[in-house]
Design a protein around this motif. Structure first.
Motif, PDB file in Angstrom:
ATOM      1  N   TYR A  44       0.833  -1.202   0.000  1.00  0.00           N
ATOM      2  CA  TYR A  44       0.000   0.000   0.000  1.00  0.00           C
ATOM      3  C   TYR A  44       0.874   1.262   0.000  1.00  0.00           C
ATOM      4  O   TYR A  44       0.605   2.226  -0.718  1.00  0.00           O
ATOM      5  N   THR A  45       1.917   1.248   0.830  1.00  0.00           N
ATOM      6  CA  THR A  45       2.813   2.410   0.900  1.00  0.00           C
ATOM      7  C   THR A  45       3.531   2.620  -0.423  1.00  0.00           C
ATOM      8  O   THR A  45       3.683   3.755  -0.894  1.00  0.00           O
ATOM      9  N   LEU A  46       3.980   1.523  -1.029  1.00  0.00           N
ATOM     10  CA  LEU A  46       4.680   1.618  -2.314  1.00  0.00           C
ATOM     11  C   LEU A  46       3.764   2.183  -3.395  1.00  0.00           C
ATOM     12  O   LEU A  46       4.185   3.024  -4.207  1.00  0.00           O
ATOM     13  N   LEU A  47       2.515   1.754  -3.407  1.00  0.00           N
ATOM     14  CA  LEU A  47       1.559   2.281  -4.387  1.00  0.00           C
ATOM     15  C   LEU A  47       1.368   3.785  -4.211  1.00  0.00           C
ATOM     16  O   LEU A  47       1.308   4.540  -5.190  1.00  0.00           O
ATOM     17  N   ALA A  48       1.277   4.222  -2.953  1.00  0.00           N
ATOM     18  CA  ALA A  48       1.107   5.653  -2.680  1.00  0.00           C
ATOM     19  C   ALA A  48       2.316   6.444  -3.165  1.00  0.00           C
ATOM     20  O   ALA A  48       2.183   7.503  -3.799  1.00  0.00           O
ATOM     21  N   LEU A  49       3.512   5.935  -2.890  1.00  0.00           N
ATOM     22  CA  LEU A  49       4.735   6.626  -3.313  1.00  0.00           C
ATOM     23  C   LEU A  49       4.883   6.617  -4.834  1.00  0.00           C
ATOM     24  O   LEU A  49       5.340   7.605  -5.428  1.00  0.00           O
ATOM     25  N   CYS A  50       4.501   5.512  -5.465  1.00  0.00           N
ATOM     26  CA  CYS A  50       4.570   5.439  -6.933  1.00  0.00           C
ATOM     27  C   CYS A  50       3.646   6.475  -7.574  1.00  0.00           C
ATOM     28  O   CYS A  50       3.992   7.078  -8.603  1.00  0.00           O
ATOM     29  N   ALA A  51       2.485   6.668  -6.971  1.00  0.00           N
ATOM     30  CA  ALA A  51       1.553   7.668  -7.499  1.00  0.00           C
ATOM     31  C   ALA A  51       2.174   9.061  -7.440  1.00  0.00           C
ATOM     32  O   ALA A  51       2.082   9.843  -8.396  1.00  0.00           O
ATOM     33  N   ILE A  52       2.835   9.376  -6.322  1.00  0.00           N
ATOM     34  CA  ILE A  52       3.493  10.682  -6.189  1.00  0.00           C
ATOM     35  C   ILE A  52       4.644  10.806  -7.181  1.00  0.00           C
ATOM     36  O   ILE A  52       4.821  11.844  -7.831  1.00  0.00           O
ATOM     37  N   ALA A  53       5.430   9.736  -7.319  1.00  0.00           N
ATOM     38  CA  ALA A  53       6.566   9.763  -8.247  1.00  0.00           C
ATOM     39  C   ALA A  53       6.097   9.989  -9.682  1.00  0.00           C
ATOM     40  O   ALA A  53       6.694  10.767 -10.436  1.00  0.00           O
ATOM     41  N   PHE A  54       5.015   9.318 -10.054  1.00  0.00           N
ATOM     42  CA  PHE A  54       4.500   9.463 -11.417  1.00  0.00           C
ATOM     43  C   PHE A  54       4.005  10.890 -11.670  1.00  0.00           C
ATOM     44  O   PHE A  54       4.311  11.499 -12.700  1.00  0.00           O
ATOM     45  N   LEU A  55       3.257  11.428 -10.712  1.00  0.00           N
ATOM     46  CA  LEU A  55       2.708  12.775 -10.887  1.00  0.00           C
ATOM     47  C   LEU A  55       3.793  13.849 -10.853  1.00  0.00           C
ATOM     48  O   LEU A  55       3.627  14.928 -11.426  1.00  0.00           O
ATOM     49  N   SER A  56       4.913  13.551 -10.169  1.00  0.00           N
ATOM     50  CA  SER A  56       6.001  14.540 -10.112  1.00  0.00           C
ATOM     51  C   SER A  56       6.606  14.790 -11.490  1.00  0.00           C
ATOM     52  O   SER A  56       7.257  15.811 -11.721  1.00  0.00           O
ATOM     53  N   TYR A  57       6.386  13.866 -12.406  1.00  0.00           N
ATOM     54  CA  TYR A  57       6.895  14.025 -13.777  1.00  0.00           C
ATOM     55  C   TYR A  57       6.377  15.315 -14.408  1.00  0.00           C
ATOM     56  O   TYR A  57       7.087  15.992 -15.159  1.00  0.00           O
ATOM     57  N   PHE A  58       5.131  15.677 -14.078  1.00  0.00           N
ATOM     58  CA  PHE A  58       4.528  16.855 -14.694  1.00  0.00           C
ATOM     59  C   PHE A  58       5.138  18.145 -14.164  1.00  0.00           C
ATOM     60  O   PHE A  58       4.975  19.205 -14.769  1.00  0.00           O
ATOM     61  N   ALA A  59       5.833  18.077 -13.025  1.00  0.00           N
ATOM     62  CA  ALA A  59       6.508  19.261 -12.492  1.00  0.00           C
ATOM     63  C   ALA A  59       7.991  19.253 -12.817  1.00  0.00           C
ATOM     64  O   ALA A  59       8.566  20.289 -13.140  1.00  0.00           O
ATOM     65  N   TRP A  60       8.611  18.071 -12.741  1.00  0.00           N
ATOM     66  CA  TRP A  60      10.066  18.005 -12.859  1.00  0.00           C
ATOM     67  C   TRP A  60      10.559  17.337 -14.131  1.00  0.00           C
ATOM     68  O   TRP A  60      11.755  17.350 -14.415  1.00  0.00           O
ATOM     69  N   GLY A  61       9.654  16.698 -14.855  1.00  0.00           N
ATOM     70  CA  GLY A  61      10.072  16.063 -16.091  1.00  0.00           C
ATOM     71  C   GLY A  61      10.631  14.663 -15.877  1.00  0.00           C
ATOM     72  O   GLY A  61      10.602  14.101 -14.784  1.00  0.00           O
ATOM     73  N   LEU A  62      11.190  14.105 -16.953  1.00  0.00           N
ATOM     74  CA  LEU A  62      11.670  12.725 -16.954  1.00  0.00           C
ATOM     75  C   LEU A  62      12.750  12.434 -15.913  1.00  0.00           C
ATOM     76  O   LEU A  62      12.763  11.346 -15.333  1.00  0.00           O
ATOM     77  N   PRO A  63      13.679  13.356 -15.628  1.00  0.00           N
ATOM     78  CA  PRO A  63      14.727  13.045 -14.643  1.00  0.00           C
ATOM     79  C   PRO A  63      14.186  12.608 -13.283  1.00  0.00           C
ATOM     80  O   PRO A  63      14.812  11.796 -12.606  1.00  0.00           O
ATOM     81  N   SER A  64      13.023  13.127 -12.871  1.00  0.00           N
ATOM     82  CA  SER A  64      12.480  12.722 -11.568  1.00  0.00           C
ATOM     83  C   SER A  64      12.113  11.242 -11.563  1.00  0.00           C
ATOM     84  O   SER A  64      12.311  10.539 -10.566  1.00  0.00           O
ATOM     85  N   LEU A  65      11.585  10.740 -12.688  1.00  0.00           N
ATOM     86  CA  LEU A  65      11.257   9.314 -12.769  1.00  0.00           C
ATOM     87  C   LEU A  65      12.522   8.465 -12.833  1.00  0.00           C
ATOM     88  O   LEU A  65      12.586   7.379 -12.251  1.00  0.00           O
ATOM     89  N   VAL A  66      13.536   8.962 -13.553  1.00  0.00           N
ATOM     90  CA  VAL A  66      14.798   8.221 -13.653  1.00  0.00           C
ATOM     91  C   VAL A  66      15.451   8.097 -12.278  1.00  0.00           C
ATOM     92  O   VAL A  66      15.945   7.031 -11.890  1.00  0.00           O
ATOM     93  N   ILE A  67      15.451   9.198 -11.522  1.00  0.00           N
ATOM     94  CA  ILE A  67      16.016   9.166 -10.168  1.00  0.00           C
ATOM     95  C   ILE A  67      15.266   8.158  -9.302  1.00  0.00           C
ATOM     96  O   ILE A  67      15.866   7.409  -8.519  1.00  0.00           O
ATOM     97  N   SER A  68      13.948   8.107  -9.447  1.00  0.00           N
ATOM     98  CA  SER A  68      13.147   7.151  -8.671  1.00  0.00           C
ATOM     99  C   SER A  68      13.536   5.720  -9.011  1.00  0.00           C
ATOM    100  O   SER A  68      13.720   4.878  -8.120  1.00  0.00           O
ATOM    101  N   LEU A  69      13.678   5.427 -10.298  1.00  0.00           N
ATOM    102  CA  LEU A  69      14.049   4.074 -10.715  1.00  0.00           C
ATOM    103  C   LEU A  69      15.444   3.702 -10.222  1.00  0.00           C
ATOM    104  O   LEU A  69      15.685   2.573  -9.777  1.00  0.00           O
ATOM    105  N   ILE A  70      16.371   4.642 -10.290  1.00  0.00           N
ATOM    106  CA  ILE A  70      17.738   4.377  -9.834  1.00  0.00           C
ATOM    107  C   ILE A  70      17.758   4.098  -8.332  1.00  0.00           C
ATOM    108  O   ILE A  70      18.377   3.129  -7.872  1.00  0.00           O
TER     109      ILE A  70
END
Length: 742
Positions: A44-70
């Motif tokens: 449940y916690t991971l799903l919540a964090l993934c939702a925030i990480a995905f939505l952060s793309y619209f503010a910070w762009g692709l690098p925010s998702l890459v940092i999350s994956l790394i």
């Protein structure tokens, strides 16, 4: 039988219909369902964090998702490698590692838009550093502060927070001048927001004095510093500040890009996992921040609303409040401790930001408050109370596997304990063989309901560590070999003698227990005894008897359960080493378990344990209600109570009122239906009325200590009906087996 085995049996086809009734009472509606687990909570916690990480793309762009994956990849990889090296000491926990990696990514700072050209770490600055440092933080935090710190028995600081502070601050600051984003140190003088000099180096603004603070916020944190105003006006920047702080901001942590989104997802997670997430910390942190920010506004002036908004929503604060400050492993386990923790976190955050200029004050404050958790664990602990609470268990959640993890310190077991105990603290004290802590925690007062085991997401068998819980075959044999001797009977236990007796004192069922206590004191077998005495109406408590008068005042049977441990702890602390204890089977089990631990520290400790026959005891409040309903008497006025031939007898003003014991089932203590021991088989000497004629007691001698107690005692002896004792012993054992106590 361990809890997991119990649950598997309940869910199996072998379980009889009454077992499935118990399953439904436990909250499990279908036989393929079990309650919340740690893995499910992490999902449940991971799903919540993934939702925030995905939505952060619209503010910070692709690098925010890459940092999350790394960050996630490094954390999961390190967890896997360490599990191979550490084995059982550091088992693989992929879901927890993934959550940790995402928190590292979400707490990675992106700096000020106007400082992009000079920043070395922020994502938008470009270069390999934007990916290297999150990877380093993730690896360092998981290895040192998640895995290795866990070997100490508990985690003392939040792994993601301390790793970020050390990597970006203390470790590299001497060598590299700007590893912390430049805006995190002394950008805004929060002590003096009303003068232009407070913002030296920023564009000149000449609005009303109360708006300078807001103008500076917009200048620093808007997407376009040259034209920050969208909704407000030059004189009133508040609408723009609200938009930047609440809706979307282009500064700070990836996880804090939108305060509204973070709060919405956080509240949803709290609602789904409300029993397991420490929402009190978040609530008290937010309230304390608002109040203390208002105080700072009063002290230093300026627009108080702007100041409150700043401290609540700047960069890290909201994400930290919902996803880091509530980390169960590094925060207090008690409700009061959690409230104090949240208040301290809010106050420290503002003090750090105002007086050091470090705008990442919340993460430093979190690490500091984490270190107070061991102390706060002891603040506001739940205590045993007269009136039992009925704990409402949560609905079960589907999970096909059973795995046991280390305690995640969610505190759920404490919330559902019907006797307001602290099951996880009791287990930890038992693991450390800390007798004083066990006595302080009232570890013998478990009701045997199993609620703690049911709600534990780590699947820890907490119930078995309470001192009064039923002995395993192995534990029972160890007790018998160490303290008892004689012939073993499968129904009434080990014994050397069994006979009927009548004492010289006018007491209940021959007054044998009173005579035993008097003889023991007179012959220096013990110098004090823990007995039960009525103190307030029919309510009874454990008291210390140190002379003949004390013993006589406590004579008579009380059919309610009391706490013996506190008195034993006090006597040992006073230097007493020869102590007698009178108790029922569950209390005898608790004392024997504790005696094994105490003897390691106090080799000269001599305990004489007198066990009482006990089929069941009653809850004081419910017994009062039932006797009033069935007999129309006030139990608090009783001169004497007695159970004889299946009747519960209350004597008031010389008149006896009786009712069948079966009719008092509603008042029986819950744990009694799980207990298989009728004759207190681990005591030195057992006493009860069953098997003897009126005015006599059945006496079972089980040890040299019990035999010594009888040597100088002149009792009138008679024959005992052993079959009657055996019959009730078998009945109680079968009832326990039926209710899955064994």
């Amino acid at each position: 039988m361990a809890y997991v085995q119990k649950l598997k049996y309940l869910c199996s086809k072998k379980a009889s219909p009454h077992k499935h009734k118990r399953l439904r009472k436990m909250g499990i509606q279908n036989s393929d369902k079990i309650p919340m687990t740690k893995d499910l909570l992490m999902k449940y916690t991971l799903l919540a964090l993934c939702a925030i990480a995905f939505l952060s793309y619209f503010a910070w762009g692709l690098p925010s998702l890459v940092i999350s994956l790394i960050s996630v990849g490094v954390a999961v990889g390190c967890d896997f490698l360490l599990s191979m090296v550490m084995g059982s000491k550091g088992p693989k926990n992929t879901m927890s590692a993934a959550v940790f990696g995402l928190i590292v990514a979400m707490s990675y700072s992106l700096g000020l838009p106007i400082a992009m050209a000079t920043e070395t770490i922020p994502t938008l600055a470009g270069g390999y550093e934007q990916y290297m440092y999150p990877a380093i933080i993730s690896a360092f935090g998981l290895i040192v502060f998640k895995k290795l710190q866990g070997l100490a028995g508990r985690k003392y600081v939040n792994p993601a927070a301390i790793a970020k502070l050390l990597i970006l601050g203390l470790l590299f600051m001497p060598a590299i001048s700007s590893l912390l984003p430049a805006d995190h140190v002394a950008v805004i003088d929060l002590q003096n927001p009303l003068t232009e000099s407070a913002f030296e180096g920023f564009p000149s603004y000449y609005p009303m004095e109360t708006t300078i603070f807001g103008s500076t916020l917009l200048t620093s944190y808007a997407i376009d510093p040259a034209n920050p105003y969208t909704f407000g006006s030059f004189e009133n920047p508040l609408p723009d500040v609200l938009y930047n702080m609440l809706v979307v901001k282009y500064h700070g942590w990836i996880g804090g890009f939108s305060s509204i989104i973070v709060m919405a997802i956080g509240v949803l997670l709290f609602a789904v996992c409300r029993r397991y997430i420490k929402w009190r910390i978040t609530l008290s942190y937010l309230v304390a921040t608002v109040l203390f920010a208002g105080v700072m506004g009063f002290i230093y002036g300026g627009d108080p609303i702007l100041r409150i908004i700043f401290h609540l929503f700047i960069g890290s604060s909201i994400f930290l409040a919902f996803f880091m400050a509530t980390d169960p492993a590094t925060t207090p386990i008690t409700h009061t401790g959690q409230l104090i923790f949240g208040i301290g976190l809010g106050v420290l955050t503002i003090l750090i930001q105002v007086y050091t200029g470090f705008l990442g004050g919340s993460i430093l404050a979190l690490v500091i408050m984490n270190l107070t958790s061991p102390v706060l664990d002891n603040v506001g602990k739940l205590r045993q109370q007269r009136k039992k609470i009925e704990a409402k268990l949560p609905d079960a959640k589907h999970d096909a596997t059973f795995m046991t993890y280390d305690c995640m310190r969610c505190g759920a077991c404490m919330n559902v304990c019907v006797n307001a105990l602290s099951p996880i603290l009791i287990k930890q004290a038992h693991d450390k063989q800390d007798a004083n802590k066990l006595m302080k925690l009232n570890a013998e007062y478990c009701a045997g309901c199993g609620n703690c085991n049911f709600v534990c997401p780590a699947r820890i068998d907490l119930e078995s560590y309470t001192l009064g819980y039923n002995m395993s075959t192995k534990d029972g044999k160890e007790i018998e070999q160490k303290f008892l001797n004689g012939t073993e009977d499968e129904n009434i236990g080990v014994y050397t003698k069994i006979f009927s007796a009548k004492g010289s004192v006018d007491g209940q069922d021959g007054g044998v227990v009173t005579d035993l206590l008097l003889s023991g004191m007179q012959n220096d077998i013990f110098d004090s005894a823990i007995v039960v005495k009525r103190t307030d109406g029919y309510w009874a408590e454990a008291v210390v008897a140190e002379n003949i008068d004390d013993v006589k005042e406590a004579k008579g049977t009380k059919y309610i359960r009391v706490n013996m441990m506190a008195k034993l702890k006090d006597l040992i602390a006073k230097g007493k080493r020869k102590i007698a204890i009178v108790g029922t089977a569950c209390q005898v089990r608790a004392i024997r378990r504790l005696q094994k631990i105490l003897l390691k520290k106090y080799a000269n400790l001599e305990l004489t344990i007198i066990g009482l026959f006990c089929y069941e005891i009653f809850d004081y409040q419910k017994l009062k209600e039932e006797t009033k309903r069935l007999l129309d008497v006030d139990l608090d006025l009783a001169e004497k109570t007695q159970i004889q031939k299946g009747q519960y007898i209350v004597q008031i003003d010389g008149k006896e009122h009786s009712v069948s014991v079966k009719e008092l089932n509603a008042a029986v203590e819950k744990r009694c239906i799980h207990c298989p021991d009728f004759t207190a088989i681990y005591s030195d000497i057992s006493v009860g009325s069953v098997g003897s004629p009126d005015g006599y007691s059945t006496v079972i001698v089980r040890s040299d200590v019990g035999q010594k107690l009888l040597q100088k005692l002149d009792l009138a002896k008679g024959e005992v009906d052993k079959e009657e004792v055996t019959k009730l012993s078998i009945l109680k054992k079968k009832r326990a087996q039926k209710n899955m106590a064994a």
